[in-house]
Motif scaffolding. Structure first.
Motif, PDB file in Angstrom:
ATOM      1  N   ALA A 174       1.970  11.498   0.431  1.00 48.30           N
ATOM      2  CA  ALA A 174       2.024  10.435  -0.582  1.00 48.30           C
ATOM      3  C   ALA A 174       0.678   9.727  -0.700  1.00 48.30           C
ATOM      4  O   ALA A 174       0.231   9.400  -1.807  1.00 48.30           O
ATOM      5  CB  ALA A 174       3.119   9.433  -0.227  1.00 48.30           C
ATOM      6  N   THR A 175       0.025   9.516   0.424  1.00 49.46           N
ATOM      7  CA  THR A 175      -1.289   8.871   0.425  1.00 49.46           C
ATOM      8  C   THR A 175      -2.317   9.760  -0.271  1.00 49.46           C
ATOM      9  O   THR A 175      -3.159   9.273  -1.030  1.00 49.46           O
ATOM     10  CB  THR A 175      -1.720   8.558   1.868  1.00 49.46           C
ATOM     11  OG1 THR A 175      -0.714   7.733   2.483  1.00 49.46           O
ATOM     12  CG2 THR A 175      -3.046   7.840   1.915  1.00 49.46           C
ATOM     13  N   THR A 214      -1.255   3.705  -8.546  1.00 48.02           N
ATOM     14  CA  THR A 214      -1.957   4.371  -7.446  1.00 48.02           C
ATOM     15  C   THR A 214      -1.388   3.995  -6.074  1.00 48.02           C
ATOM     16  O   THR A 214      -2.023   4.257  -5.055  1.00 48.02           O
ATOM     17  CB  THR A 214      -3.462   4.043  -7.500  1.00 48.02           C
ATOM     18  OG1 THR A 214      -3.629   2.632  -7.474  1.00 48.02           O
ATOM     19  CG2 THR A 214      -4.105   4.618  -8.753  1.00 48.02           C
ATOM     20  N   THR A 215      -0.201   3.408  -6.054  1.00 47.56           N
ATOM     21  CA  THR A 215       0.459   3.079  -4.790  1.00 47.56           C
ATOM     22  C   THR A 215       1.098   4.338  -4.211  1.00 47.56           C
ATOM     23  O   THR A 215       1.756   5.094  -4.930  1.00 47.56           O
ATOM     24  CB  THR A 215       1.550   2.000  -5.013  1.00 47.56           C
ATOM     25  OG1 THR A 215       0.953   0.856  -5.611  1.00 47.56           O
ATOM     26  CG2 THR A 215       2.215   1.612  -3.709  1.00 47.56           C
ATOM     27  N   ALA A 216       0.903   4.554  -2.927  1.00 50.14           N
ATOM     28  CA  ALA A 216       1.520   5.710  -2.253  1.00 50.14           C
ATOM     29  C   ALA A 216       3.037   5.514  -2.240  1.00 50.14           C
ATOM     30  O   ALA A 216       3.532   4.431  -1.927  1.00 50.14           O
ATOM     31  CB  ALA A 216       0.985   5.840  -0.836  1.00 50.14           C
ATOM     32  N   LEU A 217       3.767   6.582  -2.589  1.00 50.42           N
ATOM     33  CA  LEU A 217       5.218   6.490  -2.721  1.00 50.42           C
ATOM     34  C   LEU A 217       5.891   7.662  -2.012  1.00 50.42           C
ATOM     35  O   LEU A 217       5.536   8.817  -2.235  1.00 50.42           O
ATOM     36  CB  LEU A 217       5.602   6.500  -4.209  1.00 50.42           C
ATOM     37  CG  LEU A 217       7.088   6.491  -4.552  1.00 50.42           C
ATOM     38  CD1 LEU A 217       7.747   5.190  -4.102  1.00 50.42           C
ATOM     39  CD2 LEU A 217       7.281   6.687  -6.048  1.00 50.42           C
ATOM     40  N   ASN A 232       0.824  -1.206   0.000  1.00 50.32           N
ATOM     41  CA  ASN A 232       0.000   0.000   0.000  1.00 50.32           C
ATOM     42  C   ASN A 232       0.861   1.259   0.000  1.00 50.32           C
ATOM     43  O   ASN A 232       0.423   2.312  -0.445  1.00 50.32           O
ATOM     44  CB  ASN A 232      -0.895   0.031   1.237  1.00 50.32           C
ATOM     45  CG  ASN A 232      -1.740  -1.210   1.352  1.00 50.32           C
ATOM     46  OD1 ASN A 232      -1.383  -2.128   2.083  1.00 50.32           O
ATOM     47  ND2 ASN A 232      -2.833  -1.268   0.623  1.00 50.32           N
ATOM     48  N   LEU A 233       2.073   1.121   0.544  1.00 51.71           N
ATOM     49  CA  LEU A 233       3.001   2.249   0.660  1.00 51.71           C
ATOM     50  C   LEU A 233       4.406   1.751   0.387  1.00 51.71           C
ATOM     51  O   LEU A 233       4.799   0.691   0.890  1.00 51.71           O
ATOM     52  CB  LEU A 233       2.924   2.852   2.074  1.00 51.71           C
ATOM     53  CG  LEU A 233       3.976   3.880   2.466  1.00 51.71           C
ATOM     54  CD1 LEU A 233       3.851   5.159   1.645  1.00 51.71           C
ATOM     55  CD2 LEU A 233       3.882   4.192   3.962  1.00 51.71           C
ATOM     56  N   ILE A 234       5.153   2.535  -0.403  1.00 54.26           N
ATOM     57  CA  ILE A 234       6.555   2.207  -0.682  1.00 54.26           C
ATOM     58  C   ILE A 234       7.403   3.382  -0.213  1.00 54.26           C
ATOM     59  O   ILE A 234       7.150   4.531  -0.591  1.00 54.26           O
ATOM     60  CB  ILE A 234       6.790   1.964  -2.185  1.00 54.26           C
ATOM     61  CG1 ILE A 234       5.923   0.811  -2.681  1.00 54.26           C
ATOM     62  CG2 ILE A 234       8.271   1.699  -2.465  1.00 54.26           C
ATOM     63  CD1 ILE A 234       5.881   0.669  -4.194  1.00 54.26           C
ATOM     64  N   GLN A 290       5.408   4.079 -12.093  1.00 59.82           N
ATOM     65  CA  GLN A 290       4.572   5.035 -12.819  1.00 59.82           C
ATOM     66  C   GLN A 290       3.926   4.405 -14.045  1.00 59.82           C
ATOM     67  O   GLN A 290       2.797   4.738 -14.391  1.00 59.82           O
ATOM     68  CB  GLN A 290       5.409   6.224 -13.267  1.00 59.82           C
ATOM     69  CG  GLN A 290       5.148   7.450 -12.493  1.00 59.82           C
ATOM     70  CD  GLN A 290       5.732   8.664 -13.183  1.00 59.82           C
ATOM     71  OE1 GLN A 290       6.760   8.621 -13.837  1.00 59.82           O
ATOM     72  NE2 GLN A 290       5.056   9.774 -13.021  1.00 59.82           N
ATOM     73  N   GLN A 291       4.637   3.519 -14.714  1.00 56.72           N
ATOM     74  CA  GLN A 291       4.149   2.957 -15.974  1.00 56.72           C
ATOM     75  C   GLN A 291       3.254   1.745 -15.795  1.00 56.72           C
ATOM     76  O   GLN A 291       2.580   1.339 -16.728  1.00 56.72           O
ATOM     77  CB  GLN A 291       5.340   2.597 -16.867  1.00 56.72           C
ATOM     78  CG  GLN A 291       6.095   3.829 -17.311  1.00 56.72           C
ATOM     79  CD  GLN A 291       7.433   3.509 -17.956  1.00 56.72           C
ATOM     80  OE1 GLN A 291       7.801   2.358 -18.100  1.00 56.72           O
ATOM     81  NE2 GLN A 291       8.154   4.538 -18.340  1.00 56.72           N
ATOM     82  N   ASP A 292       3.216   1.164 -14.604  1.00 52.38           N
ATOM     83  CA  ASP A 292       2.408  -0.031 -14.364  1.00 52.38           C
ATOM     84  C   ASP A 292       1.045   0.389 -13.794  1.00 52.38           C
ATOM     85  O   ASP A 292       0.958   0.950 -12.704  1.00 52.38           O
ATOM     86  CB  ASP A 292       3.132  -0.949 -13.374  1.00 52.38           C
ATOM     87  CG  ASP A 292       2.445  -2.282 -13.186  1.00 52.38           C
ATOM     88  OD1 ASP A 292       1.198  -2.331 -13.164  1.00 52.38           O
ATOM     89  OD2 ASP A 292       3.158  -3.288 -13.041  1.00 52.38           O
ATOM     90  N   ALA A 293      -0.020   0.092 -14.526  1.00 50.94           N
ATOM     91  CA  ALA A 293      -1.371   0.501 -14.111  1.00 50.94           C
ATOM     92  C   ALA A 293      -1.750  -0.067 -12.750  1.00 50.94           C
ATOM     93  O   ALA A 293      -2.508   0.545 -12.008  1.00 50.94           O
ATOM     94  CB  ALA A 293      -2.385   0.067 -15.165  1.00 50.94           C
TER      95      ALA A 293
END
Length: 174
Positions: A119-120, A76-79, A48-50, A69-72
């Motif tokens: 990020a969230t 939407t993962t918080a980074l 959920n968060l990286i 960024q390129q993987d659909a």
């Protein structure tokens, strides 16, 4: 529900520091020592968060950022990007950062948590945009031809209906 947090950093000290700062309940904290291991864990665990160190051995944070960024599925993962050298991050990704939050190393708990909140929020905004604007489904030529034929029939029926209304009004003296 258990939320998964992945810390990708080659520094054991940073990984342990993050672990000590995070709440113990409701979180599964995962760790990776380099970019290759980190990308493997991202795909395997879908956190959920990286929390991503920008300068990593074997595969850098810039490369991981681009893959996310390129993987659909990961978009939407918080980074949160972490680095002691913000200028190296800014060299690749100019400010203002709109896709991720940045925290400068070394950091305190309040700074880390503020970056996680930001990020969230960014991830939530991306998710909303993704839900509002779905990608169009390609339409085959056969389906397109049928739609056009039906539209022509509807136009013809509307014309006939209007003629019928006019005829009725003339007969009834309206």
């Amino acid at each position: 529900m258990t939320r998964k947090v992945l810390v990708i950093d080659d520094s054991r000290v940073i990984r342990m520091r993050v672990k000590d700062m995070m709440p113990q309940e409701g979180l599964e904290l995962l760790e990776a020592r380099d970019g290759v291991e980190g990308m493997k864990m991202i795909r395997q665990h879908q956190p959920n968060l990286i929390l991503l160190d920008f300068i990593l051995p074997r595969k850098g944070g810039w490369d991981i950022f681009q893959e996310i960024q390129q993987d659909a599925h990961l978009h939407t993962t918080a980074l949160v990007v972490m680095s002691g050298r913000k200028e190296e991050v800014v060299e690749k990704i100019p400010e203002p950062f709109a896709y991720f939050a940045f925290v400068s190393k070394p950091f305190e708990k309040a700074e880390l948590f503020e970056a996680i909140r930001l990020a969230t929020r960014f991830a939530g905004e991306r998710l909303k945009r993704q839900q509002v604007a779905p990608t169009p489904t390609p339409v085959s030529a056969d389906v397109e031809a049928r739609v056009q034929a039906l539209e022509a029939q509807v136009a013809q029926l509307r014309g006939e209906l209007q003629s019928l209304r006019t005829w009725i009004q003339e007969r009834l003296g309206g």
